[in-house]
Design a protein around this motif. Structure first.
Motif: not given
Lengths: 308, 303
Positions: B105-113
Motif C-alpha cells: 500500500l502506497v499512501f498519499q504523499f508517500p514521501e513522508y514515510q
C-alpha cells in the motif's frame, strides 16, 4: 491515541463559565490544600504511647473533606468519571512503584517507632507506617489529577493560554517578551492533533512496509520508532517553515503589542467564587496550623476526645 | 490471486460521540492483473476501503478475503471463517505481516514515510522487514529502483535532498521492492507536475503489464480515462458503480459525485448533441476522432 488529560468538552456549567484566570488560581489553591501537613508533628503522646494512627487519621479525614469538595466540583462541571478513571490508568505504574518502596522502606526518623504488620524471617517487614504513607501520597496524586482534569475539560486550551499570558504579565516589566511564550504555547496546543494524525499516518505507512511497532526486543523497537520519528521531524520542520512564512506574510510582529479577539472578563459570579476559594484556603490553613501548632485534631473541634 | 470483499462495514470511533460510518456494506471482486481506479468525493470511503485490503484497518463487519487471509475485526466471524483450517493459516491471520508482503500500500504523499540516510537503504527497508537477507534485499531494491526509473547515481543520495517527484518514486520503489502481487496506491499523482504524473503512470502501466494487480485511488479523471481497465465509483461508504471507463463517461452523471469529465469526453458529447453524424461509440483518442471527421467529410465531398 488518547491524551492523559481530558479533552475540552463544550458544556454550559457554572465551572465552564468561570474566568480561566480564576480557574488556574483555584487549581493552585486546591493543590496547596492537598499538600499542607494536617498532622501532629509529635508521634509519641503525653503517655508515651505512639500515635501513629492518630497521625494519619487527621490527615486522611482532612483530605477526605478536600476530596468531597473536588467531587462536588466534578459533579457541577459534569466532568466525565470515565475520563478520570482513564487518566488514573496512566499512573498505576507509578503507584505500584511507590507501593513497593514505601511499604518496605517507610520514611521515619528512627526505626523504633515503626509498626510492622508482618515481619519476614530474613528481617524484612511490611510496616503500617509505610502503608499509610503510601496511601497518603497516592491520594494526593489522585486528587491532583482530578483537579487538572477538571481544569482541562472545562477550559478551552486557548483560554488557558490567555490566562497564563495574564499571569505572566508582571514579567514584561522585566522586559521579558511574554507574548512570545503565549504564542508558542498556543501554537503547540494547536498542532498536537495535527501531529498525532501525522504520526498515525506514518505508522500505518511503515506498517505496510512490514514494521511491527508492538513486537520485538528493545533494539527492534528503537529501530521501528526511528522510522516514525525521522519522518515526523522532517514534516514538523516543513510545517514550521510554512507556518512562519504564513505568519510573516500576514504581518505577525513578535514584539508588537497584541490584542485578543476574546477578552477575559471578571464577572460578579467570579468574585463570589474568588471569595469562596479564599474561605476554603483559609479553612485548610486553619486546620493545618491547628494540627501542627496546637496539636488539635479536626474531630476535637466537635468535642470528640482522644486519639484513634 | 483474487481479492474479494463481503459486505464490509467500517466505523471510525465506534464507541464515541463522534463516530462516523466510513464503509457501509461494500462487496467486490478484484481479479488478478486488473487495473482498478477508485473515484469518488472526499469522505466517500475510498481510503478506508484500500486500508482494509492490507489489514491496516479491520472491518467492523464483513470481511476481505485474499488467498488464505481473512481480514476482519469481528472476532466471531473470524473464528467461523478459520474453522477447520490448518495452523499455518491461523498464524498468518494473527498478524498480517505475510499479507502485507502480498499487498503493498502506497499512501498519499508517500514521501513522508522516507527516513533513511540513503535511497538504497530506504528501499531495502521493506524487504529486510519481510525477512529477506541483505543481499536479496539489495537486489530487490535495485530492481525496484530501476522499475521506477532511478539509476545507480541515486543510490547513495539522501532521499530528503531529492525533488518531489523523485521522492515519490523512491517511496513507491520502497513498496515495489517487496515484490507484492497487488499494489494499492492512494492518489499517486497528487501534487505532481504533468511530467511527473506521466512518468509515475508509465511505471504503473509497466507493472500492470507484468501481471500485477493495481488499485489506484484518484481524483484525476484523465488517469481513469487513459489507464484504468475497471473503474469503481464510491459514494457515502458504498460502491455505486463498477464499470469500464468508457461506459462510466457515457452512462454516469459524474457531476453528481463531484467528478470532472475529461475534455475529450466533453467534446465528444458536444459533437453528438450538435448532430455529428459519425460513429462516436468506438472513438477513444483524438487521432480516431480526426480520422472519423475526415472520413465523413470525405464521404460528403464524394457524395
Amino acid at each position: 491515541m488518547d491524551s492523559v488529560f481530558g479533552k475540552y468538552r463544550n458544556l454550559n456549567t457554572p465551572i465552564h463559565k468561570m474566568d480561566a484566570r480564576l480557574k488556574i488560581f483555584a487549581l493552585i489553591i486546591l493543590m496547596v490544600a492537598c499538600f499542607l501537613p494536617y498532622a501532629r508533628s509529635s508521634i509519641i503522646n503525653s503517655e508515651g504511647i505512639p500515635e501513629y494512627f492518630g497521625y494519619y487519621a487527621n490527615t486522611f479525614l482532612v483530605l477526605g473533606i478536600l476530596a468531597l469538595i473536588i467531587f462536588i466540583i466534578m459533579i457541577i462541571s459534569k466532568t466525565s468519571f470515565k475520563s478520570f478513571l482513564k487518566s488514573l490508568n496512566a499512573i498505576w505504574l507509578m503507584i505500584i512503584f511507590l507501593l513497593i518502596f514505601m511499604v518496605f522502606i517507610p520514611r521515619t526518623t528512627s526505626t523504633e517507632t515503626l509498626h510492622p504488620i508482618v515481619t519476614f524471617s530474613n528481617g524484612y517487614a511490611i510496616y503500617w507506617d509505610g502503608v499509610l504513607q503510601c496511601l497518603h501520597v497516592v491520594l494526593r496524586i489522585i486528587l491532583m489529577l482530578a483537579l487538572t482534569l477538571i481544569l482541562t475539560s472545562t477550559t478551552a486550551p486557548m483560554d488557558i493560554t490567555y490566562a497564563l499570558d495574564w499571569y505572566m504579565k508582571p514579567l514584561s516589566l522585566l522586559k521579558i517578551p511574554t507574548q512570545i511564550f503565549t504564542m508558542i504555547i498556543s501554537l503547540a496546543l494547536r498542532f498536537i492533533p495535527t501531529l498525532l494524525e501525522k504520526s498515525q499516518r506514518i505508522m500505518k505507512a511503515q506498517k505496510s512496509r512490514g514494521v511491527d511497532f508492538n513486537k520485538g526486543f528493545i533494539s527492534a523497537k528503537v529501530k521501528s520508532i526511528t522510522t516514525l520519528i525521522v519522518p515526523l521531524l522532517v514534516s514538523c520542520f516543513s510545517i514550521s517553515d510554512d507556518l512562519s512564512v504564513a505568519m510573516y506574510v500576514r504581518g505577525y510582529e513578535p514584539y508588537g503589542k497584541r490584542t485578543n479577539y476574546k477578552v477575559l472578563t471578571f464577572k460578579l459570579s467570579d468574585l463570589l467564587a474568588f471569595i469562596i476559594l479564599l474561605v476554603i484556603l483559609g479553612f485548610f490553613i486553619f486546620l493545618c496550623v491547628m494540627a501542627q501548632h496546637y496539636h488539635i485534631n479536626f474531630w476535637e473541634f466537635f468535642g470528640i476526645k482522644g486519639t484513634w | 490471486m483474487q481479492i474479494k470483499g463481503f459486505n464490509i462495514k467500517y466505523i471510525y470511533n465506534e464507541n464515541s460521540i463522534d463516530r462516523s460510518t466510513a464503509l457501509n456494506g461494500v462487496s467486490f471482486t478484484f481479479n488478478q492483473g486488473d487495473f482498478i481506479c477508485i473515484v469518488g468525493k472526499t469522505g466517500s470511503g475510498k481510503s478506508t476501503l484500500v486500508q482494509t485490503l492490507n489489514a491496516l484497518l479491520l472491518p467492523s463487519e464483513g470481511y476481505v478475503n485474499i488467498d488464505e487471509f481473512f481480514i476482519t475485526g469481528n472476532k466471531k466471524l473470524k473464528k467461523e471463517l478459520l474453522k477447520k483450517k490448518d495452523k499455518k493459516q491461523k498464524k498468518d491471520n494473527k498478524n498480517y505481516s505475510n499479507l502485507r508482503k502480498k499487498v503493498g500500500l502506497v499512501f498519499q504523499f508517500p514521501e513522508y514515510q522516507l527516513f533513511s540516510n540513503s535511497v538504497i537503504n530506504d528501499v531495502m527497508f521493506g524487504p529486510l522487514n519481510f525477512g529477506f537477507s541483505k543481499e536479496e534485499a539489495k537486489t530487490m531494491a535495485i530492481k525496484a529502483l530501476s522499475d521506477v526509473g532511478l539509476n545507480e547515481n541515486y543510490y547513495e543520495k539522501s532521499p530528503f535532498l531529492l525533488s518531489g517527484g523523485e521522492k515519490r518514486r523512491v517511496a513507491i520503489a520502497g513498496i515495489l521492492a517487496s515484490n507484492p502481487e497487488v499494489i494499492v496506491l492512494d492518489e499517486p499523482t497528487a501534487g505532481l507536475d504533468n511530467k511527473g504524473k506521466v512518468e509515475i503512470m508509465k511505471v504503473l502501466t509497466t507493472l500492470n503489464n507484468l501481471g500485477k494487480t493495481l488499485i489506484v485511488i484518484t481524483h484525476d479523471m484523465s488517469v481513469v480515462q487513459n489507464y484504468a481497465k475497471t473503474v469503481i465509483v464510491m459514494s457515502e461508504g458504498k460502491i455505486v458503480h463498477k464499470t469500464i471507463p468508457d461506459k462510466l463517461f457515457d452512462e454516469v452523471d459524474l457531476e453528481e459525485y463531484s467528478l470532472e469529465v475529461p475534455l475529450f469526453i466533453k467534446f465528444k458529447k458536444l459533437l453528438k448533441n450538435n448532430g455529428f453524424e459519425g460513429n462516436l461509440e468506438k472513438i477513444s483518442s483524438y487521432q480516431d476522432l480526426i480520422d472519423e471527421i475526415i472520413r465523413i467529410k470525405g464521404s460528403k465531398l464524394n457524395g
